[in-house]
Every structure is written in C-alpha cells, then in structure tokens.
Design an enzyme around this catalytic site. Structure first.
Site, PDB file in Angstrom:
ATOM      1  N   GLU A  93       0.801  -1.234   0.000  1.00 45.05           N
ATOM      2  CA  GLU A  93       0.000   0.000   0.000  1.00 45.05           C
ATOM      3  C   GLU A  93       0.832   1.283   0.000  1.00 45.05           C
ATOM      4  O   GLU A  93       0.335   2.362   0.245  1.00 45.05           O
ATOM      5  CB  GLU A  93      -0.987  -0.002   1.186  1.00 45.05           C
ATOM      6  CG  GLU A  93      -2.398  -0.428   0.790  1.00 45.05           C
ATOM      7  CD  GLU A  93      -2.557  -1.940   0.568  1.00 45.05           C
ATOM      8  OE1 GLU A  93      -1.605  -2.705   0.823  1.00 45.05           O
ATOM      9  OE2 GLU A  93      -3.620  -2.351   0.089  1.00 45.05           O
ATOM     10  N   TYR A  95       3.475   2.036   2.037  1.00 42.64           N
ATOM     11  CA  TYR A  95       4.074   2.441   3.318  1.00 42.64           C
ATOM     12  C   TYR A  95       5.591   2.172   3.308  1.00 42.64           C
ATOM     13  O   TYR A  95       6.135   1.698   2.310  1.00 42.64           O
ATOM     14  CB  TYR A  95       3.384   1.708   4.472  1.00 42.64           C
ATOM     15  CG  TYR A  95       1.953   2.164   4.691  1.00 42.64           C
ATOM     16  CD1 TYR A  95       1.688   3.460   5.146  1.00 42.64           C
ATOM     17  CD2 TYR A  95       0.879   1.326   4.442  1.00 42.64           C
ATOM     18  CE1 TYR A  95       0.375   3.896   5.343  1.00 42.64           C
ATOM     19  CE2 TYR A  95      -0.431   1.750   4.636  1.00 42.64           C
ATOM     20  CZ  TYR A  95      -0.679   3.039   5.088  1.00 42.64           C
ATOM     21  OH  TYR A  95      -1.971   3.470   5.284  1.00 42.64           O
ATOM     22  N   ARG A 111       2.276  -8.663   4.469  1.00 40.72           N
ATOM     23  CA  ARG A 111       1.350  -8.145   3.445  1.00 40.72           C
ATOM     24  C   ARG A 111       2.184  -7.608   2.300  1.00 40.72           C
ATOM     25  O   ARG A 111       2.924  -6.629   2.447  1.00 40.72           O
ATOM     26  CB  ARG A 111       0.452  -7.069   4.038  1.00 40.72           C
ATOM     27  CG  ARG A 111      -0.538  -6.540   3.048  1.00 40.72           C
ATOM     28  CD  ARG A 111      -1.929  -6.455   3.628  1.00 40.72           C
ATOM     29  NE  ARG A 111      -2.777  -5.617   2.799  1.00 40.72           N
ATOM     30  CZ  ARG A 111      -3.698  -4.805   3.265  1.00 40.72           C
ATOM     31  NH1 ARG A 111      -3.895  -4.714   4.570  1.00 40.72           N
ATOM     32  NH2 ARG A 111      -4.424  -4.088   2.461  1.00 40.72           N
ATOM     33  N   HIS A 151      -1.465   3.764  -1.865  1.00 38.50           N
ATOM     34  CA  HIS A 151      -2.545   4.715  -1.543  1.00 38.50           C
ATOM     35  C   HIS A 151      -2.568   5.880  -2.527  1.00 38.50           C
ATOM     36  O   HIS A 151      -3.585   6.523  -2.707  1.00 38.50           O
ATOM     37  CB  HIS A 151      -2.393   5.243  -0.116  1.00 38.50           C
ATOM     38  CG  HIS A 151      -2.841   4.246   0.919  1.00 38.50           C
ATOM     39  ND1 HIS A 151      -3.953   3.449   0.756  1.00 38.50           N
ATOM     40  CD2 HIS A 151      -2.324   3.919   2.125  1.00 38.50           C
ATOM     41  CE1 HIS A 151      -4.099   2.679   1.819  1.00 38.50           C
ATOM     42  NE2 HIS A 151      -3.120   2.932   2.660  1.00 38.50           N
ATOM     43  N   GLN A 176     -18.370   5.402   3.210  1.00 41.58           N
ATOM     44  CA  GLN A 176     -18.861   6.659   3.760  1.00 41.58           C
ATOM     45  C   GLN A 176     -18.713   6.800   5.269  1.00 41.58           C
ATOM     46  O   GLN A 176     -18.474   7.902   5.751  1.00 41.58           O
ATOM     47  CB  GLN A 176     -20.325   6.857   3.368  1.00 41.58           C
ATOM     48  CG  GLN A 176     -20.471   7.391   1.955  1.00 41.58           C
ATOM     49  CD  GLN A 176     -21.922   7.473   1.525  1.00 41.58           C
ATOM     50  OE1 GLN A 176     -22.363   6.713   0.678  1.00 41.58           O
ATOM     51  NE2 GLN A 176     -22.667   8.368   2.114  1.00 41.58           N
TER      52      GLN A 176
HETATM   53  P1  NAP Z   1     -27.011  18.275  -3.178  1.00 44.04           P
HETATM   54  O1  NAP Z   1     -25.747  17.574  -2.940  1.00 44.04           O
HETATM   55  O2  NAP Z   1     -27.511  19.263  -2.200  1.00 44.04           O
HETATM   56  O3  NAP Z   1     -26.888  18.979  -4.600  1.00 44.04           O
HETATM   57  C1  NAP Z   1     -27.952  19.706  -5.143  1.00 44.04           C
HETATM   58  C2  NAP Z   1     -27.464  20.428  -6.394  1.00 44.04           C
HETATM   59  O4  NAP Z   1     -28.543  21.181  -6.883  1.00 44.04           O
HETATM   60  C3  NAP Z   1     -26.332  21.358  -6.125  1.00 44.04           C
HETATM   61  O5  NAP Z   1     -25.359  21.103  -7.128  1.00 44.04           O
HETATM   62  C4  NAP Z   1     -26.931  22.766  -6.262  1.00 44.04           C
HETATM   63  O6  NAP Z   1     -25.924  23.466  -6.923  1.00 44.04           O
HETATM   64  C5  NAP Z   1     -28.179  22.548  -7.085  1.00 44.04           C
HETATM   65  N1  NAP Z   1     -29.322  23.351  -6.634  1.00 44.04           N
HETATM   66  C6  NAP Z   1     -29.794  23.498  -5.382  1.00 44.04           C
HETATM   67  N2  NAP Z   1     -30.882  24.299  -5.387  1.00 44.04           N
HETATM   68  C7  NAP Z   1     -31.120  24.634  -6.665  1.00 44.04           C
HETATM   69  C8  NAP Z   1     -32.093  25.463  -7.307  1.00 44.04           C
HETATM   70  N3  NAP Z   1     -33.067  26.071  -6.618  1.00 44.04           N
HETATM   71  N4  NAP Z   1     -31.999  25.616  -8.635  1.00 44.04           N
HETATM   72  C9  NAP Z   1     -31.035  25.017  -9.343  1.00 44.04           C
HETATM   73  N5  NAP Z   1     -30.080  24.238  -8.795  1.00 44.04           N
HETATM   74  C10 NAP Z   1     -30.130  24.059  -7.459  1.00 44.04           C
HETATM   75  O7  NAP Z   1     -28.202  17.261  -3.384  1.00 44.04           O
HETATM   76  P2  NAP Z   1     -28.244  15.899  -4.177  1.00 44.04           P
HETATM   77  O8  NAP Z   1     -27.288  15.841  -5.269  1.00 44.04           O
HETATM   78  O9  NAP Z   1     -29.678  15.735  -4.497  1.00 44.04           O
HETATM   79  O10 NAP Z   1     -27.820  14.849  -3.091  1.00 44.04           O
HETATM   80  C11 NAP Z   1     -28.603  14.726  -1.912  1.00 44.04           C
HETATM   81  C12 NAP Z   1     -27.796  14.111  -0.777  1.00 44.04           C
HETATM   82  O11 NAP Z   1     -27.483  12.780  -1.070  1.00 44.04           O
HETATM   83  C13 NAP Z   1     -26.502  14.840  -0.516  1.00 44.04           C
HETATM   84  O12 NAP Z   1     -26.281  14.864   0.872  1.00 44.04           O
HETATM   85  C14 NAP Z   1     -25.503  13.972  -1.199  1.00 44.04           C
HETATM   86  O13 NAP Z   1     -24.211  14.055  -0.633  1.00 44.04           O
HETATM   87  C15 NAP Z   1     -26.095  12.586  -0.993  1.00 44.04           C
HETATM   88  N6  NAP Z   1     -25.648  11.707  -2.068  1.00 44.04           N
HETATM   89  C16 NAP Z   1     -24.519  11.010  -1.884  1.00 44.04           C
HETATM   90  C17 NAP Z   1     -24.059  10.198  -2.893  1.00 44.04           C
HETATM   91  C18 NAP Z   1     -22.814   9.373  -2.708  1.00 44.04           C
HETATM   92  O14 NAP Z   1     -22.394   8.706  -3.650  1.00 44.04           O
HETATM   93  N7  NAP Z   1     -22.185   9.402  -1.565  1.00 44.04           N
HETATM   94  C19 NAP Z   1     -24.743  10.109  -4.090  1.00 44.04           C
HETATM   95  C20 NAP Z   1     -25.906  10.845  -4.235  1.00 44.04           C
HETATM   96  C21 NAP Z   1     -26.349  11.644  -3.219  1.00 44.04           C
HETATM   97  P3  NAP Z   1     -25.978  25.006  -7.255  1.00 44.04           P
HETATM   98  O15 NAP Z   1     -26.713  25.630  -6.110  1.00 44.04           O
HETATM   99  O16 NAP Z   1     -24.553  25.405  -7.354  1.00 44.04           O
HETATM  100  O17 NAP Z   1     -26.676  25.109  -8.547  1.00 44.04           O
HETATM  101 FE1  SF4 Z   2     -17.646   0.998   5.141  1.00 44.53          FE
HETATM  102 FE2  SF4 Z   2     -19.990   0.086   6.015  1.00 44.53          FE
HETATM  103 FE3  SF4 Z   2     -19.843   1.353   3.657  1.00 44.53          FE
HETATM  104 FE4  SF4 Z   2     -18.843  -1.118   4.004  1.00 44.53          FE
HETATM  105  S1  SF4 Z   2     -21.004  -0.500   4.123  1.00 44.53           S
HETATM  106  S2  SF4 Z   2     -17.841   0.565   2.996  1.00 44.53           S
HETATM  107  S3  SF4 Z   2     -18.051  -0.998   6.076  1.00 44.53           S
HETATM  108  S4  SF4 Z   2     -19.424   2.250   5.668  1.00 44.53           S
END
Ligand code: NAP
Ligand code: SF4
Length: 672
Positions: free
Chosen positions: A166, A168, A216, A254, A341
């Site tokens: 990795e 290290y 490892r 990494h 996450q």
């Molecule tokens: P978000 O992360 O809050 O993004 C919303 C997007 O919409 C922003 O890019 C914003 O950018 C735009 N927006 C907001 N209000 C707006 C308006 N009135 N008019 C036009 N554009 C507007 O929300 P999301 O993408 O729906 O995700 C929701 C949640 O799920 C978040 O917490 C996200 O992190 C999570 N999520 C995580 C993953 C993952 O893979 N970990 C995947 C999907 C979702 P601008 O304001 O710059 O335009």
């Molecule tokens: Fe990490 Fe849990 Fe997501 Fe698996 S499901 S990657 S252990 S947070």
C-alpha cells in the site's frame, strides 16, 4: 453438510489451526490511539471473534515514533504498550479466535513532520517531506520492528502482520519508484528487498515458531515505475526463505489513481492476482479486496489457488458474517456495500469509523441493544433507509412495529441509488432489511399511504420517515415535458435522448451522469473494469498499468451548477476522485457558475460569466436537491400524538443514507 465447505474448513498455519478461512483484514478504525481506553477496541474486535472470525488483524501500530501514521498514533514500542493491549487479546481469545498485531511504519505517508523514507521524496498525498533514513537508521528501524513484535507477544498476540504494501515504508524501500539509495538498502532489487526480508528473518529468529508472521505483500502496485511481476515472485520467495508463515495480498499504493476497494470495483476483482503466485511459493496465501459475501469467498477458495480470504469492511458491516455463513443463512448478512462513507471517509477526517449499514460498528462498548422495558406499539411511516432502520431496531428491542409504505416496495431513495452503475450493492441492503422485517415480525403494509385517521389511534409513537420530494427549478421552459426530474429518470419513466443537460452537480447529479453516460459493456465485468482503468494485472510493465481503453459514452452529457467549484464537492474523499475521473472518462462537460435562462426546442440557454451559451440537448434532468416531505407532522402533533421525524423528512439538505440509518437506529434505541 455446509453450503461453504472450503470457507468453513480449518487450516494449519505455523503452530496454529485456524478454525476457518476468514481473516479480518487490518483496518484503522480510530480506536487504536486511545491507550487509556483500549476496552473499546477490545469490544469491537472481541465481537468479531464472537461472530466466528478465524484470524483477526488489528489496525496498524507503529514500531517507533518516526513510523506514526499521524502524531501520537498507535505504537507498540515498550512494555507499557504491551500491558495496555492485554484487554484486546483477551477479548479475542475468549471466543477462541486468533489475533495478529499489524506492524505498520507509515514512512512518507506519515502525517507528521517526523516522517522518514528511503529517500527524501515527498509523496503526492502528504504535505510532509520525509527525511531519508541513514544506513544506521535503517538498522535501528529493523530492531524497532523486532522489539515491537516482542511487545506484541508480551501483549498476548498470536503473531504480527508486517505491513509491506500500500506504499508504506517497507514498500517505499522495495520499489525502484521511491528507493534510489546507493547503500546496502538500495540499488538492485535484492538490496531494496533486504529491509523487509531482514525484519521477517529477525522476528522469526527472536520469537520462535509459536509466533505467527504474516507479510502483506503488494501483488499489484498500480503506480508508475513500481514492481514487475518477477519482483513480486522473488520477494515472495525471499520472505518464504526468511521464515514468513503466511503471505497476504496488498493491491495498489494509496497514491494510485485506480480504484481498488470502492463499489465500482467488481467483487473479488483481484483474486486472480493472488492466485497467480500459487505455483511459486508453498506458503498459505490470503487474497483480498471486494469479497463481501460467502458465495464469492467460497468460489475463490474452492478454486484451490488461495487459502484464506481477507475482509475488513464486511466484518465491520456484520460481526456475525461467519456465523451466518455457517448457519447457511446468507440472506441474514448485512452486506458491506463498499461505500466507504462511514468507515474510511471518517478515518480520513480523523473521526472514529463506523458503518453506513451498521451504526453499532466501533461503538460496541457504548451502544448495547437493550430490550424495551415496556413494549410499545409503534407506527413507522416510510420504508426508506431511515424508516427501515427505525422499524428493525425497534422491533429487535421487542416493540410491536407497523411499517407503512406508500409504494409497492421497500427502499425509498435506495431503490434509486441501486440503479447507478457500480452501486448495485444497495440491493443487498434492501435484501437484508427485508429479511430482518420478516424475521422480526414487523407488520409491513405496502401500497398503503398512512393518514391522520390511521395514525392518531392505537400507537404509542409515530415515526415519520416520509423522505423527500425532488426540488423543482423555475425558469422559462421548465414546465416543458422534456425537463424531467432525476427520480423519473432513475425509475426509467423517461426515455432520455442522446444529448442531455443535468441541472445540479451534487451527489445525485454525478450519479445521474454516470447512469446516463455509462456504456454498459456486455460480458466480463472484470475485463471491462480493467480496460476502463488501464490495469495490467500481469504487471508486465512496472506497476501493473497500461493504457485504458477509451470509453464510448452512451450520451453527450453537460453537468451544470450555479456555484463555482468541482462537481460532487460534498462526496467523501475516498470516492469523490473516482467519480470525477469517471465523469472525465465518460466525456461529461462540467459547467460551473451558470445561470439557467430558458429551455426551448433549440436546447438549454445559459449565461456563464456574463456570456450567453446554448447547450443543444434533447432533455434536461433536474438534480437540484430535495425538499422534506413531512406534511403529517403538524396535524399529528396537534392531535396529541408522540411524533418523531427522521431522515430526509427531517432535513432534506443533509439527505444521506448514513445519517438516515444512524438517526433511525438511535431513535429506535431511545423509544420507551
Ligand atoms: P445536493 O448535494 O444538495 O446537490 C444539489 C445540487 O442542486 C447542487 O449542485 C446545487 O448546486 C443545485 N441546486 C440546489 N438548489 C437549486 C435550485 N433552486 N436551482 C437550481 N439548482 C439548485 O443534493 P443531491 O445531489 O440531491 O444529493 C442529496 C444528498 O445525497 C446529498 O447529501 C448527497 O451528498 C447525498 N448523495 C450522496 C451520494 C454518494 O455517492 N455518496 C450520491 C448521491 C447523493 P448550485 O446551487 O450550485 O446550482
Ligand atoms: Fe464501510 Fe460500512 Fe460502507 Fe462497508 S457498508 S464501505 S463498512 S461504511
């Protein structure tokens, strides 16, 4: 007769007989540093031993101060450290498990001004420039490793894993990429390999046959100028001759820019790399990376080229993984979805790890599941991640739960997420919740929209987990039928044309870009993955990299946001770079700082930095976040009902499965 005969069969390794083929791989969880309170690490690891894991490897502990992962990181340098670790080894041995301490010297990956390496070259992922170890410094470090192993033995560990992969310190010495020393510890491959080989030889000589030494070894580096396959084989043979008992697999430095453990990586994607070493060594081989269910583990082991499977995150997700495999109830396994996450993203932010699908992980000492003193009747409205977590946790405490869901299936936003290429693992979480609902006797009412009249009578608590509705965006033409919401697209209610603009570049904008742009090649998913990322698993060229095969995107995509900055800015550090690199490979154009002017037959009209721009598109998909849906909250409260609001219904801006499940679980733990 078991469903997984190889997985559950014992294996003699050194002086020990491991009770099965499952190794809990090393993973730093943020409980290692707390020397006054190692009982929490003991509770976490002891719970995995109780669940049947044959061999556990701790997170990394440094043999000295220079090897710290970060200031005051876990260390095993003196008797005091050894004394503090007794509680950990006792907790594992109490359940007939075996445990190794991982000896990890971070080298130039150390987030510390004291860090050292083979040469004074800074790594691309650390702000600290290392000091090159002197010749006598290398010799002292070998002694520190042996001393740390001796202390591990005093602490009751059954052996050590020497971390040689990795990227290290030991890997930095091994690799021509980072070692151009001219003393006895650099130059030819034999001299570069001398440091790790000497450590193994000396630990074996000092601590004897009864103390296991696992190494490892990086079998695929995935960075320029690193090992060839011939070097991997030579090192494995040198370690075997030096007395190592087991070889574990490391994949990628990494600093590599190729995903190795994220959800996009196919299951068991690198098992064939470990297997390739089989003809060259006699030692037991451990394979690793993206093995998360018993059928995958059994398939890999039954082929006969590897002896053990290493899993870290899957055992974070479900401490009873082995027990459930042994009981032939894989449907009961809470499967790791490889999202990172709550585990690695937490560690990168210096927070204690947990698990998105199992908020109890790493909190075993503080979150006992206490049966309810008085069973209550609880209504949960909405079967998304938050509602499912409330319903199953409350039911497992003995409450009587009715779960109302307006649609025909459980899952909520998870049903949308599982459509995204590389996020198919979300189906496992829904399978798990479904199993739990049945086993725990939750009264699930699908296709049922709960109303005030139903909820105001007969329930001690009502939990609203009613989720969110997509936010509408207002501009001229926004009411055109070709302007659609992301939910409709992911539910496949719309046939999206070949040119599309996405409004909003948050997590969902990025998800939808992948959903619409991914070429979905037919056939061997592992071959497609290797082509996409340019992986040469044979390591013919140094480092195991080759030119990626250019992707043929399914559509022309323009991803827009009003703010400046990078798309997916709030995504976790361990996966955001993969998502952005994927967008690049899919040819997605990202426009930031835009104003949405109008949509018409010509396409989407924007203003960027004061200049008009027309993006000719067939469809516009709105990915502009969500608004909470909790319209029942006020009327229920007015009717005197004890109402609780969780997940996106409470805070749509923070809509996130990790938060939803953790919040739902904690609420259910508190319901009395
Ligand atoms: P978000 O992360 O809050 O993004 C919303 C997007 O919409 C922003 O890019 C914003 O950018 C735009 N927006 C907001 N209000 C707006 C308006 N009135 N008019 C036009 N554009 C507007 O929300 P999301 O993408 O729906 O995700 C929701 C949640 O799920 C978040 O917490 C996200 O992190 C999570 N999520 C995580 C993953 C993952 O893979 N970990 C995947 C999907 C979702 P601008 O304001 O710059 O335009
Ligand atoms: Fe990490 Fe849990 Fe997501 Fe698996 S499901 S990657 S252990 S947070």
């Amino acid at each position: 007769m078991t469903a997984y005969p190889t997985l559950l069969s014992p294996l003699d390794v050194g002086a020990f007989t491991l009770k099965n083929r499952v190794v809990m791989g090393s993973m730093h969880v943020g409980l290692e540093e707390d020397f006054g309170r190692l009982h929490r690490l003991a509770a976490y690891l002891g719970r995995r031993a109780e669940g049947g894991v044959g061999l556990i490897v701790t997170g990394g502990f440094s043999p000295n101060v220079e090897g710290w992962l970060k200031p005051f990181a876990g260390q095993m340098s003196n008797r005091w450290h050894a004394f503090k670790h007794r509680v950990v080894t006792d907790a594992v041995h109490a359940h007939d498990g075996r445990i190794l301490l991982q000896l990890l010297h971070a080298g130039r990956y150390g987030y510390s001004p004291l860090c050292v390496s083979a040469t004074a070259k800074k790594s691309p992922i650390s702000p600290f420039k290392p000091r090159a170890l002197t010749t006598s410094g290398v010799e002292r470090t070998v002694r520190d490793f042996v001393n740390a192993a001796r202390n591990a033995q005093r602490a009751g560990y059954d052996g050590v894993e020497v971390m040689g992969s990795e990227g290290y310190l030991l890997h930095q010495f091994l690799s021509a990429r980072t070692n151009d020393r001219t003393d006895a510890w650099g130059g030819s491959f034999e001299k570069r390999a001398r440091f790790p080989v000497e450590i193994v030889r000396r630990i074996r000589a000092e601590l004897g046959d009864g103390f296991l030494v696992m190494f490892r070894l990086s079998m695929l580096d995935l960075v320029e100028g690193a090992a060839t396959w011939d070097e991997v084989v030579s090192l494995a043979q040198m370690l075997q001759d030096a007395g190592a008992h087991v070889l574990n697999t490391g994949i990628g430095w990494h600093e590599a820019r190729v995903p190795t453990i994220a959800t996009t990586v196919p299951r068991a994607a690198f098992a064939d790399v470990t297997a390739r070493l089989r003809p060259s060594v006699r030692l037991p081989l451990v394979t690793s990376n993206r093995i998360n269910m018993p059928d995958v583990a059994e398939r890999v082991l039954a082929q006969g080229d590897v002896d053990l499977v290493s899993m870290a995150r899957p055992l974070l997700a479900d401490p009873d993984w082995v027990r459930k495999a042994a009981a032939a109830t894989p449907a009961a396994i809470n499967t790791c979805i490889a999202c990172n996450q709550a585990c690695l993203d937490h560690i990168f932010r210096n927070k204690r790890a947990s698990c998105l699908v199992n908020p109890f992980a790493c909190h075993e000492a503080e979150m006992p599941l206490i049966p309810a003193a008085t069973p209550r009747r609880i209504a949960v409205v909405g079967a998304g991640p938050a509602g499912l977590a409330v319903a199953t946790t409350a039911a497992s405490r003995g409450h009587s739960v009715v779960l109302f869901e307006a649609s025909a299936a459980i899952g909520g936003q998870f049903r949308l997420a599982m459509q995204i290429p590389g996020k198919e693992e979300f189906t496992e979480t829904l399978r798990y919740f479904d199993h739990q609902l049945r086993t725990l006797g939750v009264d699930v009412r699908l296709d049922t929209r709960a109303d005030l009249a139903t909820l105001r009578e007969g329930f001690d608590h009502v939990v609203l987990a009613t989720g969110v509705v997509p936010r509408a965006v207002r501009f001229p033409g926004a009411d055109d039928p070709r302007v659609v919401s992301y939910a409709a697209v992911l539910r496949r209610e719309v046939e999206v044309g070949p040119r599309v603009a996405l409004l909003g570049a948050g997590g969902i904008g990025v998800d939808v870009a992948e959903f619409l742009g991914h070429p979905h090649p037919a056939g061997d998913v592992n071959a497609a993955f290797r082509d996409f990322w340019g992986i040469d698993a044979t390591s013919e060229a140094r480092g195991g990299l080759r030119a990626a095969v250019p992707a043929t995107p399914a559509r022309t995509i323009t991803l827009c946001q009003r703010s400046e900055g990078r798309p997916g800015a709030r995504l976790g550090a361990t996966t955001a770079w993969i998502r952005r690199e994927t967008l690049k490979k899919l040819g997605v154009e990202v426009l930031s700082g835009v104003q949405y002017d109008r949509f018409d037959d010509a396409g989407l009209h924007l203003t960027i930095s004061g200049a008009p721009r027309l993006v000719p598109v067939d469809h516009v998909v709105v990915c502009a976040g969500q608004e909470p849906e909790r319209s029942l909250a006020g009327p229920l409260a007015e009717a005197g009902v004890a109402v609780h609001v969780v997940g996106g219904a409470e805070e749509a801006g923070e809509l996130d499965a990790k938060r939803a499940i953790a919040q739902g679980t904690r609420l259910a733990m508190a319901l009395a």
